[in-house]
Design an enzyme around this catalytic site. Structure first.
Site, PDB file in Angstrom:
ATOM      1  N   GLY A   1       0.821  -1.207   0.000  1.00  0.00           N
ATOM      2  CA  GLY A   1       0.000   0.000   0.000  1.00  0.00           C
ATOM      3  C   GLY A   1       0.845   1.242   0.000  1.00  0.00           C
ATOM      4  O   GLY A   1       2.061   1.210   0.216  1.00  0.00           O
TER       5      GLY A   1
ATOM      6  N   ASP B   1      -5.689   9.499  14.457  1.00  0.00           N
ATOM      7  CA  ASP B   1      -6.027   9.153  13.069  1.00  0.00           C
ATOM      8  C   ASP B   1      -6.660   7.756  13.009  1.00  0.00           C
ATOM      9  O   ASP B   1      -6.323   6.933  12.157  1.00  0.00           O
ATOM     10  CB  ASP B   1      -4.776   9.200  12.190  1.00  0.00           C
ATOM     11  CG  ASP B   1      -5.125   9.301  10.693  1.00  0.00           C
ATOM     12  OD1 ASP B   1      -6.281   9.624  10.372  1.00  0.00           O
ATOM     13  OD2 ASP B   1      -4.235   9.031   9.869  1.00  0.00           O
TER      14      ASP B   1
ATOM     15  N   GLY C   1       4.840   7.621   2.417  1.00  0.00           N
ATOM     16  CA  GLY C   1       5.679   6.587   1.847  1.00  0.00           C
ATOM     17  C   GLY C   1       4.877   5.365   1.463  1.00  0.00           C
ATOM     18  O   GLY C   1       3.674   5.443   1.220  1.00  0.00           O
TER      19      GLY C   1
ATOM     20  N   VAL D   1       4.404   0.769   1.867  1.00  0.00           N
ATOM     21  CA  VAL D   1       4.596  -0.401   2.707  1.00  0.00           C
ATOM     22  C   VAL D   1       4.811  -1.614   1.798  1.00  0.00           C
ATOM     23  O   VAL D   1       4.035  -1.836   0.853  1.00  0.00           O
ATOM     24  CB  VAL D   1       3.387  -0.638   3.633  1.00  0.00           C
ATOM     25  CG1 VAL D   1       3.623  -1.876   4.503  1.00  0.00           C
ATOM     26  CG2 VAL D   1       3.132   0.583   4.503  1.00  0.00           C
TER      27      VAL D   1
END
Length: 879
Positions: A701, A821, A706, A708
């Site tokens: 993802g 979040d 950035g 993964v």
């Protein structure tokens, strides 16, 4: 006149050759196209051909000896009947528009002395039988489109004095063909594709005065004999493939040399000191070679020196050699960069010849300040002092150099403000002040520079706004760079008046507001960089007319709305970066959007669709219902709503009961992760190997900062989160996640394999974290992926898992932690469908006293106003 004409007519009866000449001239005329009636209007039978325009005859036999039709604006071809003019000595057809090939019949003209065909568009090869012109002295066919190799017969023209074939497409050897023509005075062969070496036999051309062989493909070294031709005045081998060192006595035997041009070759070694003997030199051009060492002489004796090019080498020494150039009163061009000259820029630079037009001392190791008296160089047109270490300010009276066309002071440490007097320079076309420490605002007077096309003020510390005056004046920008400053405010509408604008760089400033519609009037725009600002609103619909765009970067702003469909219609768009905004809706899949390496949409959480490689969620199509279907849907909703409410109630009660039990125990449930690996040392190379070079096949993802990747590390499947520190706030996110993960351990929190201090990452612009791998992905995919189902019991279990994790963060950590979040995409499921809360990049330690009336200073973080698809409001959860 009638008597003369009658006499010539009667004379022609006695000399049949006159009739041959007459017929040949008419044949020549028939293949020429004249621009107006008066050209060659005399070429008719009313008068003898010896009186026709451009024709001259000999006194004795009245045969045509000169045919001069130069500069008449003629087109057409050269008739082969020109070979019948057997008494011709001079052919002048230069400065016309003749085309076609040179007729081979020219080889019949044994009396021909001068052949001048230059400045036409003749094609084909030089006729091989040109050797028949045994008396030829001048062979001048330059500036045509001739091609092929020189005929070997040229080497038989022993009387040839001037050989001028420059600016054609001729190939093959040159000197091997003409090396025996010892009468040659002029060889002009520049701008062809001649090959081969320069033979030592060239020294036999003891009358050679001009040797111009630049812009060809000659190789090898310069022979010793070349520098023994005492008559030599011009020596030009510019832009070839010559190499080697110059002879130490290069300047001993050619005292008349005025032009010495060896630029753009591969010469090495030292510049010979004997060059100081060539006091007649007007031009020294050693540009772009590999000369080394100090300049072994001073220039005070070169009183006629006009041009000095030493740039593009590896010369060193004190830049004070400029002092010795003060006596060169005719100096027009001085180019010393790039080299390795060092020292403080002498004030004597302001005392150079007032005839100086071009001054380039950039790309050297010089320091100091720009002398205030540089304004003495009143004829200066080009000034290059870039990539040095200059300090101080730009003289405020710079505007007195009213003839300046180019000013390049990039990459220094100049400070202070940009002189407003620059706005007085009407000829200024390029101003490059980038990469300095210039401060304050941009002078609006720059807009008055009516010739200004290129303005680069990027990478400074400029502030303030872009005034309307900069764009209301007479400047017509082609390239405008303002990036990496502190400029602020909205963009002026007048910017749209720049109809010639090709490149606009406004990135990495503090601009705000909406993007003006008027920018859509810049129809020639090809490169647009507005990233790293605070622009908001939609991309203007007027941008649909910017079909010339090739690069667009709107990343790291606050733009919103749908991605304009017209981007997919731009035919040459190859780079589109819309990352880190608030765009929403479907991403197209055609044109530029079909290339994952060309389009970037990371950091826009409300986008969907697009090509598979973008890893965006599928778009949920809205079903249009009416009539009976609406009624059926209404009945369905009536049944679903109570079930959903009951489910929420069960979850809330279960969570409450479990939290109560947790508070009693105060014992966190540790993750099943083996923490013995937590101190495992992991290197960049290990991660590279584990993820197969961070290949797209292992990409799990893409997040805000950035990506993964899935990997195999020490036999264990892991998830490697790689953060790109070039992204805004990425470094802050990395440190936040490190600080949190060092302090928490719970079965319902994502497990970390390596502590942050155990990562040896060799890339300065990247950082990495290694997590426990979650094979069932995120909760978001299970809830909204469309192809996965969860039972009611599983949903209740997952809700309890998340409640455990949040309760632990809020109540059982030494310092309470707020996630900031929490959303389905940050809840990951392991192999047993146990939920783990992850992504602590925005998490905060709550250090304030816990009091119901005390407000938090954390602020709004994460996905603002987040609601899972299908909901119509934000539902807060309190634990």
């Amino acid at each position: 006149m009638q008597n003369i004409t009658l006499s010539l007519a009667l004379h022609s009866i006695d000399h049949p050759g006159n009739a041959t000449d007459h017929a040949a001239l008419l044949a020549i005329k028939s293949q020429l196209k004249v621009p107006s009636n008066w050209v060659l209007s005399s070429w008719n039978d009313s008068i003898h051909h010896c009186f026709w325009e451009g024709v001259k005859c000999g006194r004795k036999h009245k045969r045509v000896t000169v045919l001069d039709l130069s500069s008449r604006g003629l087109a057409g071809t050269i008739s082969p009947f020109i070979g019948n003019l057997s008494f011709l000595k001079i052919i002048n057809f230069y400065n016309n528009s003749l085309y076609g090939e040179i007729p081979t019949q020219l080889g019949n003209l044994v009396r021909l002395h001068v052949l001048q065909l230059f400045n036409n568009t003749l094609v084909g090869e030089i006729p091989g039988n040109i050797s028949g012109c045994v008396n030829l002295r001048v062979f001048f066919i330059a500036n045509n489109k001739l091609e092929g190799k020189l005929p070997t017969g040229l080497g038989a023209l022993s009387k040839l004095i001037h050989f001028l074939v420059h600016i054609n497409n001729l190939t093959g050897p040159l000197f091997d063909i003409i090396q025996n023509l010892t009468s040659l005075v002029t060889i002009a062969a520049i701008e062809n594709s001649f090959t081969g070496t320069i033979p030592n036999s060239i020294g036999r051309m003891h009358n050679l005065t001009i040797l111009e062989a630049g812009e060809n493909e000659f190789s090898g070294t310069l022979p010793t004999s070349l520098f023994n031709i005492s008559s030599l005045e011009v020596l030009d081998f510019n832009d070839n493939q010559l190499h080697g060192e110059l002879l130490a006595d290069v300047g001993v035997n050619i005292p008349r040399l005025t032009w010495f041009n060896l630029a753009v070759n591969n010469f090495t070694g030292l510049i010979p000191i004997t060059i100081q003997n060539l006091t007649a030199l007007e031009v020294i051009n050693f540009l772009e070679n590999n000369f080394i060492g100090n300049v072994p002489f001073y220039f005070g004796n070169f009183h006629k020196l006009n041009i000095l090019f030493l740039g593009g080498n590896f010369l060193k020494g004190d830049i004070n050699l400029i002092d010795t150039l003060v006596n060169c009163s005719q100096l027009r061009i001085l180019d010393l960069g790039p080299n390795h000259f060092s020292g403080i820029l002498p004030k004597s630079v302001a005392n150079l010849s007032t005839s100086l037009q071009d001054l380039n001392i950039g790309n050297n190791l010089i320091s100091g300040k720009i002398p205030e008296d540089i304004t003495n160089l009143k004829n200066l047109e080009m000034l290059w002092i870039d990539n040095c270490n200059l300090t101080g300010s730009i003289p405020q009276d710079f505007g007195k150099l009213y003839k300046l066309e180019q000013v390049v002071l990039s990459s220094n440490r100049l400070e202070g403000r940009i002189p407003s007097s620059l706005g007085n320079i009407s000829h200024l076309s390029g101003l490059y002040l980038d990469d300095n420490v210039l401060k304050e605002s941009i002078p609006p007077h720059l807009g008055n520079c009516q010739s200004l096309l290129y303005l680069n003020l990027s990478q400074n510390e400029l502030n303030g706004t872009l005034g309307d005056e900069l764009f209301e004046g007479s400047a017509t920008f082609i390239e405008l760079y303002m990036s990496h400053n502190h400029l602020e405010g909205s963009l002026p509408l007048e910017m749209g008046k720049q109809n010639n604008l090709v490149l606009l760089g406004l990135d990495n400033n503090k601009f705000s507001g909406i993007i003006p519609d008027s920018l859509g009037d810049c129809s020639d725009l090809q490169h647009l960089f507005m990233d790293g600002n605070s622009f908001e609103g939609n991309i203007p619909s007027s941008f649909a007319s910017l079909a010339s765009l090739q690069e667009i970067d709107f990343s790291r702003n606050n733009l919103s709305g749908p991605i304009p469909a017209f981007f997919s219609k731009f035919p040459i768009l190859y780079y589109l970066n819309l990352s880190y905004n608030d765009f929403e809706g479907r991403v197209p899949t055609n044109s530029v959007f079909a290339n994952v390496s060309a389009v970037f949409v990371t950091g826009n959480s409300r986008l969907c669709g697009g090509i598979k490689q973008l890893h965006l969620p599928k778009c949920i199509e809205k079903i249009k219902s009416s009539g009976k279907k609406k009624r059926i849907m209404s009945h369905t909703l009536k049944l679903i709503i109570p079930i959903v409410c009951a489910f929420i109630g069960v979850v809330a009660i279960s969570a409450g009961l479990y939290v109560a039990s947790i508070k009693k125990r105060k014992t966190p449930l540790l993750s099943g992760l083996t923490m013995g690996n937590a101190t495992m040392k992991v290197s960049y190379d290990m991660l590279l190997k584990a993820t197969t070079g961070f290949s797209s096949a292992n990409l799990l993802g893409i997040g805000s900062f950035g990506s993964v990747f899935k990997g195999i590390l020490d036999g264990k499947t892991v998830a490697v989160k790689v953060l790109n520190l070039q992204y805004r706030f990425a470094s802050k996110s990395f440190m936040a996640e490190c600080n949190v993960l060092r302090n928490i351990r719970h079965r319902n929190l994502i497990g970390i394999i390596t502590a942050c201090s155990s990562i040896d990452f060799q890339r300065n612009d990247f950082r990495a974290l290694v997590y426990e791998f979650m094979p069932n992905g995120s909760l978001d995919k299970w809830l909204h992926g469309g192809d996965r189902n969860m039972s009611l019991a599983q949903r209740v279990d997952l809700a309890i898992d998340v409640a455990h994790a949040i309760s632990y963060l809020h109540h059982d950590c030494e310092t309470p932690i707020v996630h900031c979040d929490l959303k389905p995409s940050n809840i990951l499921l392991d192999n047993d469908m146990v939920a783990h809360v992850g992504d602590f990049g925005l998490a905060r330690f709550l250090t304030q006293p816990r009091h119901p009336n005390q407000s938090s200073t954390i602020g709004i973080k994460g996905t603002i106003g987040y609601a899972a698809p299908g909901n119509n409001r934000v539902i807060p959860i309190y634990i």
